[in-house]
Design an enzyme around this catalytic site. Structure first.
Site, PDB file in Angstrom:
ATOM      1  N   THR A   1     -30.299  -1.156 -20.441  1.00 49.75           N
ATOM      2  CA  THR A   1     -29.971   0.434 -20.211  1.00 49.75           C
ATOM      3  C   THR A   1     -30.368   1.614 -20.574  1.00 49.75           C
ATOM      4  O   THR A   1     -30.545   2.362 -19.580  1.00 49.75           O
ATOM      5  CB  THR A   1     -28.354   0.557 -20.865  1.00 49.75           C
ATOM      6  OG1 THR A   1     -28.829   0.698 -21.928  1.00 49.75           O
ATOM      7  CG2 THR A   1     -27.013   0.143 -20.173  1.00 49.75           C
TER       8      THR A   1
ATOM      9  N   ILE B   1     -30.752 -10.241 -15.001  1.00 50.81           N
ATOM     10  CA  ILE B   1     -31.522 -10.845 -13.258  1.00 50.81           C
ATOM     11  C   ILE B   1     -32.250  -9.627 -13.051  1.00 50.81           C
ATOM     12  O   ILE B   1     -32.929 -10.056 -12.298  1.00 50.81           O
ATOM     13  CB  ILE B   1     -30.286 -10.811 -12.601  1.00 50.81           C
ATOM     14  CG1 ILE B   1     -29.416  -9.953 -12.482  1.00 50.81           C
ATOM     15  CG2 ILE B   1     -29.274 -11.841 -13.487  1.00 50.81           C
ATOM     16  CD1 ILE B   1     -28.586  -9.873 -11.262  1.00 50.81           C
TER      17      ILE B   1
ATOM     18  N   HIS C   1     -29.205 -16.703 -16.103  1.00 45.99           N
ATOM     19  CA  HIS C   1     -27.929 -16.357 -14.985  1.00 45.99           C
ATOM     20  C   HIS C   1     -28.748 -16.106 -13.637  1.00 45.99           C
ATOM     21  O   HIS C   1     -28.899 -15.378 -12.955  1.00 45.99           O
ATOM     22  CB  HIS C   1     -27.470 -15.036 -14.942  1.00 45.99           C
ATOM     23  CG  HIS C   1     -26.582 -15.149 -16.313  1.00 45.99           C
ATOM     24  ND1 HIS C   1     -25.649 -14.243 -16.640  1.00 45.99           N
ATOM     25  CD2 HIS C   1     -25.722 -15.888 -16.396  1.00 45.99           C
ATOM     26  CE1 HIS C   1     -24.841 -14.519 -17.254  1.00 45.99           C
ATOM     27  NE2 HIS C   1     -24.501 -15.752 -17.219  1.00 45.99           N
TER      28      HIS C   1
ATOM     29  N   CYS D   1     -33.054 -20.225   0.996  1.00 50.21           N
ATOM     30  CA  CYS D   1     -32.330 -21.075   1.527  1.00 50.21           C
ATOM     31  C   CYS D   1     -31.540 -22.204   0.808  1.00 50.21           C
ATOM     32  O   CYS D   1     -32.122 -23.496   0.381  1.00 50.21           O
ATOM     33  CB  CYS D   1     -33.158 -21.995   3.206  1.00 50.21           C
ATOM     34  SG  CYS D   1     -32.104 -22.948   3.782  1.00 50.21           S
TER      35      CYS D   1
ATOM     36  N   CYS E   1     -32.938 -25.348   3.489  1.00 50.20           N
ATOM     37  CA  CYS E   1     -34.347 -26.639   2.914  1.00 50.20           C
ATOM     38  C   CYS E   1     -35.173 -26.046   1.316  1.00 50.20           C
ATOM     39  O   CYS E   1     -35.893 -25.784   0.584  1.00 50.20           O
ATOM     40  CB  CYS E   1     -35.108 -26.178   3.890  1.00 50.20           C
ATOM     41  SG  CYS E   1     -35.445 -24.758   3.687  1.00 50.20           S
TER      42      CYS E   1
ATOM     43  N   CYS F   1     -31.360 -18.962   7.181  1.00 47.81           N
ATOM     44  CA  CYS F   1     -32.384 -19.049   7.195  1.00 47.81           C
ATOM     45  C   CYS F   1     -33.288 -19.837   8.594  1.00 47.81           C
ATOM     46  O   CYS F   1     -32.614 -20.729  10.033  1.00 47.81           O
ATOM     47  CB  CYS F   1     -32.886 -20.010   6.416  1.00 47.81           C
ATOM     48  SG  CYS F   1     -34.274 -21.483   5.768  1.00 47.81           S
TER      49      CYS F   1
HETATM   50 ZN   LIG Z   1     -33.932 -23.408   5.138  1.00 47.47          ZN
END
Ligand SMILES: [Zn+2]
Length: 253
Positions: A27, A100, A116, A124, A127, A149
């Protein structure tokens, strides 16, 4: 002696401080808790930020997430800087954070567990290709199906959705495993001081972590607001600004 004086003495002697940090640390860098923005949306942010909503409405999900959780312009504050300095000096061993925003790393902290996840990247779900969130923001402007993706192929497009690397509601993250938990618990076991910053310790499982410290290890909590551990044994509570308090402590050690 008051809690700040007692904390100075503990931190001065400590050589293996483990941090548990939450939104309150950020903050002071101008990052608001996304819940404080909930008034302008008709849906609860906890629903928009759920795995279910992500798969149903990926564009709306991204719009909300980028607007509320992504802060590439934010800079580390005094509190982040002091923790990074203490790590370099061999005083802090690890930071387990709920944040995060990557600000601990931006300040120079290296041993950071992002419980988190992170908003810096997206992956993706088929993959595993990693996309910078910056790239996702550009894709959003150019492509209708920016969240799919195009480096892999699947029968069902949904399997190739690119999801931010944050732990969503209803989701599990890389640390939400037996191995992940054991790593964190081992880290806390080795601490000679547990320092909690800017979290009310009310959301499980993060809130359980202080229980794993050794019985004689002091718990210092700097937070604007109460926590379930405020009256625990060997616990020192400071309801003040984090940057200000850490600066006072840092000057005396
Ligand atoms: Zn992918």
């Amino acid at each position: 002696m008051n809690s700040i004086e007692l904390s100075k003495n503990i931190i001065k002697k400590a050589r293996n401080i483990v941090l548990l940090t939450g939104a309150g640390v950020s903050t002071e860098s101008g990052i608001k808790d996304f819940r404080s923005r909930s008034g302008i949306y008709t849906l609860a942010p906890e629903y928009i930020l759920s795995i279910d909503y992500f798969y149903k409405h990926p564009r709306e999900f991204y719009q909300f997430a980028v607007e509320n959780l992504y802060h590439p312009e934010a800079a580390p504050n005094k509190g982040h800087d002091i923790l990074a300095k203490w790590e370099k000096a061999g005083k802090v061993s690890s930071i387990v954070t709920q944040n995060i925003d990557g600000l601990h790393q931006k300040a120079g902290s290296q041993n950071v567990i992002e419980f988190h996840g992170t908003m810096k990247t997206a992956s993706c779900q088929n993959c595993g290709k990693v996309y910078e969130t910056e790239e996702m923001v550009l894709r959003m402007k150019k492509l209708d199906d920016f969240y799919v993706c195009n480096h892999c192929q699947t029968k069902q497009e949904k399997q190739r959705y690119i999801k931010p690397d944050v732990v969503l509601f209803g989701d599990t993250g890389e640390w939400f495993t037996v191995e992940g938990f054991n790593t964190i618990i081992d880290t806390i076991h080795q601490a000679d001081c547990l320092l909690v910053l800017g979290t009310s310790l009310k959301v499980t499982p993060f809130s359980t972590f202080p229980q794993y410290r050794n019985v004689d290890v002091p718990l210092i909590i700097i937070n604007q607001g109460d926590t379930p551990y405020d009256h625990a044994k060997n616990t020192y509570v400071i309801n003040e600004s984090i940057g200000k308090t850490l600066s006072i402590i840092d000057e005396s050690i």
